[in-house]
Design an enzyme around this catalytic site. Sequence first.
Site, PDB file in Angstrom:
ATOM      1  CE  LYS A   1      -9.201  12.523  14.572  1.00 51.90           C
ATOM      2  NZ  LYS A   1      -7.772  12.283  14.711  1.00 51.90           N
TER       3      LYS A   1
ATOM      4  CE1 TYR B   1      -3.613   2.453   0.461  1.00 52.87           C
ATOM      5  CE2 TYR B   1      -3.113   2.603   2.787  1.00 52.87           C
ATOM      6  CZ  TYR B   1      -3.845   3.014   1.692  1.00 52.87           C
ATOM      7  OH  TYR B   1      -4.797   3.980   1.851  1.00 52.87           O
TER       8      TYR B   1
ATOM      9  CE1 TYR C   1      -5.900  -3.587   7.973  1.00 51.24           C
ATOM     10  CE2 TYR C   1      -6.914  -1.516   7.331  1.00 51.24           C
ATOM     11  CZ  TYR C   1      -5.855  -2.197   7.868  1.00 51.24           C
ATOM     12  OH  TYR C   1      -4.771  -1.518   8.321  1.00 51.24           O
ATOM     13  CG  HIS C   2     -10.832   0.031   6.877  1.00 56.28           C
ATOM     14  ND1 HIS C   2     -11.134  -0.760   5.803  1.00 56.28           N
ATOM     15  CD2 HIS C   2      -9.824   0.833   6.486  1.00 56.28           C
ATOM     16  CE1 HIS C   2     -10.343  -0.443   4.789  1.00 56.28           C
ATOM     17  NE2 HIS C   2      -9.535   0.517   5.179  1.00 56.28           N
TER      18      HIS C   2
ATOM     19  CG  HIS D   1      -5.883   7.729  12.037  1.00 53.50           C
ATOM     20  ND1 HIS D   1      -5.336   8.474  11.027  1.00 53.50           N
ATOM     21  CD2 HIS D   1      -5.559   6.440  11.785  1.00 53.50           C
ATOM     22  CE1 HIS D   1      -4.707   7.661  10.192  1.00 53.50           C
ATOM     23  NE2 HIS D   1      -4.825   6.422  10.624  1.00 53.50           N
TER      24      HIS D   1
ATOM     25  CG  ASP E   1      -6.100  12.193  11.610  1.00 51.76           C
ATOM     26  OD1 ASP E   1      -6.224  11.086  11.056  1.00 51.76           O
ATOM     27  OD2 ASP E   1      -5.652  12.334  12.764  1.00 51.76           O
TER      28      ASP E   1
HETATM   29  C1  B12 Z   1      -5.895   2.023  13.410  1.00 53.73           C
HETATM   30  C2  B12 Z   1      -5.245   2.800  12.289  1.00 53.73           C
HETATM   31  C3  B12 Z   1      -6.055   3.174  11.230  1.00 53.73           C
HETATM   32  C4  B12 Z   1      -7.554   2.919  11.197  1.00 53.73           C
HETATM   33  C5  B12 Z   1      -8.264   4.047  11.972  1.00 53.73           C
HETATM   34  C6  B12 Z   1      -9.566   3.646  12.619  1.00 53.73           C
HETATM   35  C7  B12 Z   1     -10.126   4.732  13.453  1.00 53.73           C
HETATM   36  N1  B12 Z   1     -11.411   4.994  13.348  1.00 53.73           N
HETATM   37  O1  B12 Z   1      -9.414   5.351  14.210  1.00 53.73           O
HETATM   38  C8  B12 Z   1      -7.796   2.928   9.683  1.00 53.73           C
HETATM   39  C9  B12 Z   1      -7.579   1.533   9.163  1.00 53.73           C
HETATM   40  C10 B12 Z   1      -9.165   3.423   9.261  1.00 53.73           C
HETATM   41  C11 B12 Z   1      -6.662   3.810   9.219  1.00 53.73           C
HETATM   42  C12 B12 Z   1      -6.677   4.476   8.033  1.00 53.73           C
HETATM   43  C13 B12 Z   1      -5.631   5.257   7.562  1.00 53.73           C
HETATM   44  N2  B12 Z   1      -4.425   5.382   8.100  1.00 53.73           N
HETATM   45 CO1  B12 Z   1      -3.984   4.644   9.790  1.00 53.73          CO
HETATM   46  N3  B12 Z   1      -3.285   3.808  11.393  1.00 53.73           N
HETATM   47  C14 B12 Z   1      -3.873   3.125  12.317  1.00 53.73           C
HETATM   48  C15 B12 Z   1      -2.832   2.630  13.331  1.00 53.73           C
HETATM   49  C16 B12 Z   1      -2.495   1.210  12.971  1.00 53.73           C
HETATM   50  C17 B12 Z   1      -3.230   2.677  14.800  1.00 53.73           C
HETATM   51  C18 B12 Z   1      -3.831   3.975  15.295  1.00 53.73           C
HETATM   52  C19 B12 Z   1      -4.740   3.703  16.468  1.00 53.73           C
HETATM   53  O2  B12 Z   1      -5.948   3.778  16.345  1.00 53.73           O
HETATM   54  N4  B12 Z   1      -4.194   3.313  17.621  1.00 53.73           N
HETATM   55  C20 B12 Z   1      -4.971   3.035  18.815  1.00 53.73           C
HETATM   56  C21 B12 Z   1      -5.244   4.358  19.553  1.00 53.73           C
HETATM   57  C22 B12 Z   1      -5.955   4.111  20.860  1.00 53.73           C
HETATM   58  O3  B12 Z   1      -3.992   4.909  19.791  1.00 53.73           O
HETATM   59  P1  B12 Z   1      -3.577   6.435  19.444  1.00 53.73           P
HETATM   60  O4  B12 Z   1      -4.552   7.070  18.568  1.00 53.73           O
HETATM   61  O5  B12 Z   1      -2.171   6.474  19.095  1.00 53.73           O
HETATM   62  O6  B12 Z   1      -3.800   7.104  20.870  1.00 53.73           O
HETATM   63  C23 B12 Z   1      -2.944   6.874  21.935  1.00 53.73           C
HETATM   64  C24 B12 Z   1      -1.881   7.952  22.073  1.00 53.73           C
HETATM   65  O7  B12 Z   1      -1.394   8.393  20.846  1.00 53.73           O
HETATM   66  C25 B12 Z   1      -2.552   9.006  22.864  1.00 53.73           C
HETATM   67  N5  B12 Z   1      -3.467   9.952  22.212  1.00 53.73           N
HETATM   68  C26 B12 Z   1      -3.930  10.015  20.954  1.00 53.73           C
HETATM   69  N6  B12 Z   1      -4.743  11.047  20.801  1.00 53.73           N
HETATM   70  C27 B12 Z   1      -4.833  11.665  21.984  1.00 53.73           C
HETATM   71  C28 B12 Z   1      -5.525  12.788  22.393  1.00 53.73           C
HETATM   72  C29 B12 Z   1      -5.435  13.216  23.711  1.00 53.73           C
HETATM   73  C30 B12 Z   1      -6.214  14.386  24.157  1.00 53.73           C
HETATM   74  C31 B12 Z   1      -4.613  12.533  24.618  1.00 53.73           C
HETATM   75  C32 B12 Z   1      -4.499  12.969  26.006  1.00 53.73           C
HETATM   76  C33 B12 Z   1      -3.889  11.399  24.205  1.00 53.73           C
HETATM   77  C34 B12 Z   1      -4.018  10.980  22.895  1.00 53.73           C
HETATM   78  O8  B12 Z   1      -3.313   8.252  23.767  1.00 53.73           O
HETATM   79  C35 B12 Z   1      -3.778   7.046  23.168  1.00 53.73           C
HETATM   80  C36 B12 Z   1      -3.615   5.951  24.170  1.00 53.73           C
HETATM   81  O9  B12 Z   1      -2.402   5.308  24.119  1.00 53.73           O
HETATM   82  C37 B12 Z   1      -1.648   3.610  13.042  1.00 53.73           C
HETATM   83  C38 B12 Z   1      -0.262   3.037  13.304  1.00 53.73           C
HETATM   84  C39 B12 Z   1      -0.049   2.708  14.762  1.00 53.73           C
HETATM   85  N7  B12 Z   1       0.176   1.451  15.070  1.00 53.73           N
HETATM   86  O10 B12 Z   1      -0.116   3.588  15.587  1.00 53.73           O
HETATM   87  C40 B12 Z   1      -1.860   3.933  11.559  1.00 53.73           C
HETATM   88  C41 B12 Z   1      -1.434   5.301  11.037  1.00 53.73           C
HETATM   89  C42 B12 Z   1      -1.801   6.350  12.037  1.00 53.73           C
HETATM   90  N8  B12 Z   1      -2.267   5.477   9.770  1.00 53.73           N
HETATM   91  C43 B12 Z   1      -1.669   6.071   8.877  1.00 53.73           C
HETATM   92  C44 B12 Z   1      -2.250   6.378   7.610  1.00 53.73           C
HETATM   93  C45 B12 Z   1      -1.349   7.004   6.597  1.00 53.73           C
HETATM   94  C46 B12 Z   1      -3.592   6.098   7.313  1.00 53.73           C
HETATM   95  C47 B12 Z   1      -4.326   6.533   6.050  1.00 53.73           C
HETATM   96  C48 B12 Z   1      -4.264   8.028   5.897  1.00 53.73           C
HETATM   97  C49 B12 Z   1      -3.798   5.818   4.818  1.00 53.73           C
HETATM   98  C50 B12 Z   1      -4.298   6.375   3.538  1.00 53.73           C
HETATM   99  N9  B12 Z   1      -3.438   6.963   2.755  1.00 53.73           N
HETATM  100  O11 B12 Z   1      -5.457   6.281   3.240  1.00 53.73           O
HETATM  101  C51 B12 Z   1      -5.769   6.008   6.277  1.00 53.73           C
HETATM  102  C52 B12 Z   1      -6.841   7.074   6.213  1.00 53.73           C
HETATM  103  C53 B12 Z   1      -7.390   7.505   7.529  1.00 53.73           C
HETATM  104  C54 B12 Z   1      -8.039   8.868   7.581  1.00 53.73           C
HETATM  105  N10 B12 Z   1      -9.304   9.030   7.236  1.00 53.73           N
HETATM  106  O12 B12 Z   1      -7.433   9.809   7.984  1.00 53.73           O
HETATM  107  C55 B12 Z   1      -0.256   6.450   9.250  1.00 53.73           C
HETATM  108  C56 B12 Z   1      -0.053   7.935   9.520  1.00 53.73           C
HETATM  109  C57 B12 Z   1       1.305   8.383   9.006  1.00 53.73           C
HETATM  110  C58 B12 Z   1       1.855   9.637   9.559  1.00 53.73           C
HETATM  111  N11 B12 Z   1       1.407  10.189  10.646  1.00 53.73           N
HETATM  112  O13 B12 Z   1       2.776  10.122   8.983  1.00 53.73           O
HETATM  113  C59 B12 Z   1       0.015   5.485  10.456  1.00 53.73           C
HETATM  114  C60 B12 Z   1       1.000   6.000  11.469  1.00 53.73           C
HETATM  115  C61 B12 Z   1       0.494   4.154   9.848  1.00 53.73           C
HETATM  116  C62 B12 Z   1       1.778   4.285   9.053  1.00 53.73           C
HETATM  117  N12 B12 Z   1       2.917   4.044   9.657  1.00 53.73           N
HETATM  118  O14 B12 Z   1       1.737   4.598   7.897  1.00 53.73           O
HETATM  119  N13 B12 Z   1      -5.632   3.797  10.097  1.00 53.73           N
END
Ligand code: B12
Lengths: 661, 325
Positions: free
Chosen positions: A536, A18, A172-173, A542, A540
């Site tokens: 948000k 991808y 998947y999603h 996510h 984005d």
């Molecule tokens: C799940 C995921 C998705 C899901 C999202 C589902 C959803 N509804 O959220 C799906 C499959 C839909 C998706 C799609 C995409 N994704 Co995505 N995704 C991920 C993934 C694997 C995990 C993110 C996640 O949800 N983690 C679980 C949550 C609970 O964790 P979190 O958000 O990080 O939050 C934690 C902390 O960060 C923090 N936190 C976060 N926000 C906040 C806010 C506050 C106030 C506080 C206090 C704390 C806090 O606390 C949380 C607890 O630990 C990441 C990679 C990774 N492993 O992190 C890529 C990632 C974020 N995705 C990425 C990309 C590129 C995409 C797409 C844009 C791809 C594309 N070209 O189409 C698409 C489009 C999404 C869009 N519309 O914007 C990239 C972003 C790249 C970058 N930043 O440079 C990543 C990093 C993957 C990669 N390495 O390429 N994705």
Amino acid sequence: MTEPARRERDRPWVFRTYSGHSSAEASNALYRTNLAKGQTGLSVAFDLPTQTGYDADHPLARGEVGKVGVPIGHLDDMEALFREIPLDQMNTSMTINATAAWLLALYVATGERQGVAPAQLRGTTQNDLIKEYLSRGTYVFPPEPSMRLISDMVAYTVHDIPKWNPINVCSYHLQEAGATPVQEIAYAMANAIAVLDAVRARDDVPEDVIPDVFGRMSFFLNAGIRFVEEICKGRAMTEMWDEIGRERYGVQDPKLRRFRYGVQVNSLGLTEAQPENNAIRIVLEALGVTFSKNARCRALQLPAWNEALGLPRPWDQQWSLRTQQILAFETDLLEYEDLFEGSHVVEAKVEELKKAAQEELDRVLGMGGAVAAVENAYMKQRLVESHTRRLRSIESGDLTVVGVNAYTETEPSPLVEGANAILKVDESAEREQIGRLDAFRARRNPTEVDAALQGLRDALANGQNVMPPSIRAAHAGVTTGEWADTLRKLFGEYRAPTGVVAREAQVTDEANEKVRARVRAVGATLGRPLKILVGKPGLDGHSNGAEQIAVKARDVGMEVVYDGIRLTPSEIVQSARDEGVHVIGLSILSGSHQILVMDVLEGLRSEGLEIPVIVGGIIPEDDAEKLRQHGVERVYTPKDFDLTRIMSEIVDVVGERHARD
Amino acid sequence: MTELGPRLLARDRSAVAPALNLVDDRRPAARREAAVLLAELEAKIGRGGAPRIGLTGAPGAGKSTLLDALVRRRRAVDETVGVIAVDPSSRRTGGALLGDRIRVRSGAGDPGVFIRSMAARDQLGGLAEATRAGVLVLSAAFDWVLVETVGVGQSEGEVADLVDTLVFVAQPGAGDLLQFMKAGILELPDVFVVNKADVGAAAERTRRELEAGLGLGERDAKWTPPVLAVSARDGIGIDALDDTLAAHRRALGAEGLAARRSRGRDAAVRAGLVARYGSFGLEALGGTEALERRLAAAPGEPGFALLETLGNEIRAALGDRAAGS
Ligand code: B12
Ligand SMILES: Nc1nc2c(ncn2[C@@H]2O[C@H](COP(=O)(O)OP(=O)(O)O)[C@@H](O)[C@H]2O)c(=O)[nH]1
Ligand SMILES: [Mg+2]
């Protein structure tokens, strides 16, 4: 020792990566290198403006152009993307949804320019809007017109591009948003049924074409780390789909009832801590969808080991491709008939999954099907709940994640030394893309463009198929933003339910009670309960992190304002002021945190608001430092899995700020 | 004179959020300041200010969507709107999710729309007091005030006392209607709306059933609550609803409005005193009858001022033992 007898090998699945970034030209170079390395199909990642229908110079596109995918603004871009890639020999998968009809139109037009007739094209447009509302977040239009666009594309391709998969029903999603295997199965089936029923209801699709339509439906699955269960899930879906075909749609030909699916393995479970471990997780997950000959995936994409750090570099992607090639060509996996046929254990698990999924599917069908269950938020709420349970069990240690909540001691990793373990998209990409857009606009014939847009409007208003006028518009030089704006005016825009309702019981352990008491105490000194805005900003989608932070904040007693994805920084500032919040938490994972956070801080300053700001998401450490220097109080990334601790620190931040006032 | 009062009355939008924060603030100093502000506003606009419309009904009926449609209508003619959305799902232990704005898109980024969501904090009289103060603040600064609350059977009475026109939003399918009829809730609303008319025949059936059901009840002779079918989503019937709201206002007249506001004032004073001092405090004042006499004797007095006066009396009678929290 004698060589073991070589058995006849099954054909391997299609290897994909991808990818896409910066510009059509840069992505084309990347695709050609990847094909040379043995990749056998293309999987196009578009940037967020393209996915949500904005031109590169639209205010909402700011900071997003070419970032997480390739920007495609018009026919010239599409041609550049496939330069020297003959479309009659390519199998192209496009992850495109709200604007799928438009990108397919550009693809058809590009083929025509290459001398390739539509009928020769092969590939997939993802085009699954239901899962966009539930998880992926790049929807634009309300459910009804979205279903119409999907069924238009099905009706068009079944005649004109018979080898095209007009929709890829995605579970998947859903897993990436927290779905359990049962939810993944049930909601994918509900979704496919919604599409098929919509197509069947059309006057221009005769009943005898329905089996062919059924046969063109393909799926996109996830495969998590519990790979035995994932093996069973693939088998359960294969059986259920066959039954649905036979019973609901009267499909006689077993070939047309085959469950055809591609896979991207789980990324949600890939960790920021000790990221090298992800390489092993990825292999195990790939086994889940390749093990069963009877239910093997048709195409596979593997994420990279550095998934949770940021975008993968070409080398990271190569490692993932090599993983697939080793699995397919070095191991003996493809030499055997189905390994699980007759296994009581597997069969029992398959039955169990099918039964539970059928119950959930019936529940959704009972409320009127997938579209109704999107609008009334039923499915979204179930996903958010599942994700809450998942995060709670990571925090409590009930679910072991090596390197995160267990076995955390580690040597420094040579793989992540320095800040260069991820791809950094050049900041000039946006400017250059806008330059190309301007030049393109100047070159085209405005009368033709207007006529093409009028044709599109008329066709849509008269209930005609969206595809032919879109293809004409592509040739006439219409841009992505113009096409989408035309539809926005006609169909309106939609905001999906957030699903954040928090019906799960509160966690009542000591740590949580302590935070709860602190929330109450700080509320008493503030004079009213601690109120937080979870925002948000930007395109984005996510939402997982924001949702779970919102649920948790409420769980510890805060009043939480969460309005869903895709707000502008100024909307967030206005909301924070009008709602009278004590703290703002921004969640940004798309990589455009720098611009968006600065805009929010600037907005607060110009309003004279002294509200502390906290940021979370995919934020590389050097960026985090910059944000803190600009006044952001705390920055959280995926390694901060202890939500209770995060809440406690939010109380600290509010308390400190209040003490200063 | 407070600093915020004149600014609100001069429609200074930047005074609205601080004023709402103040009237919600439970620290003693803030409460004193808020009491002054509210009494001041009530004296000025207790019988006037913006029209106050309440939307109530079961969760999912489409109140927020309808609210959005009404806001758009007002904005189209350049009138400003203040909105209070009361969250239904607040918890006993505190904590609330206030995400209802998701479907109210008309307001995003528009200074002519102000939305404050509030938690129903599960204190006695909590909804009425906090919301009533908020409504008063908003009706000073905006042309219209809309209040969304979830009708779950008991809160309608409170909302009816807060607004000039109460709209009950139902959806096709009579299940919930029967329930409301049994609970006697249907006596309160001034306008009934069957939303989601886009689903077709079921909506019209519900509309007729509701109309028939209403015919059975005792009603004011001047105003028969109409039952309208609308589609908030598709914007169908919104004009008619808008006209109906205006018609209700006309039917109410200056006298009716005054009566309504004074009924609201009385209810708020009663609830406020009980919330702060309990029935014990009320006894110190001489019991319910005494309170009713005091209310009747001071028809023009702002409720928030009366609440303070009576509160002081209670505190004095109790020797300050049960001082307000
Ligand atoms: C799940 C995921 C998705 C899901 C999202 C589902 C959803 N509804 O959220 C799906 C499959 C839909 C998706 C799609 C995409 N994704 Co995505 N995704 C991920 C993934 C694997 C995990 C993110 C996640 O949800 N983690 C679980 C949550 C609970 O964790 P979190 O958000 O990080 O939050 C934690 C902390 O960060 C923090 N936190 C976060 N926000 C906040 C806010 C506050 C106030 C506080 C206090 C704390 C806090 O606390 C949380 C607890 O630990 C990441 C990679 C990774 N492993 O992190 C890529 C990632 C974020 N995705 C990425 C990309 C590129 C995409 C797409 C844009 C791809 C594309 N070209 O189409 C698409 C489009 C999404 C869009 N519309 O914007 C990239 C972003 C790249 C970058 N930043 O440079 C990543 C990093 C993957 C990669 N390495 O390429 N994705
Ligand atoms: N079909 C249809 N659906 C509507 C209409 N109005 C609201 N809805 C949907 O009903 C659901 C609940 O709407 P919402 O406004 O949040 O209801 P509330 O809980 O009463 O505020 C959402 O899915 C809306 O999209 C309408 O007029 N027609
Ligand atoms: Mg609502």
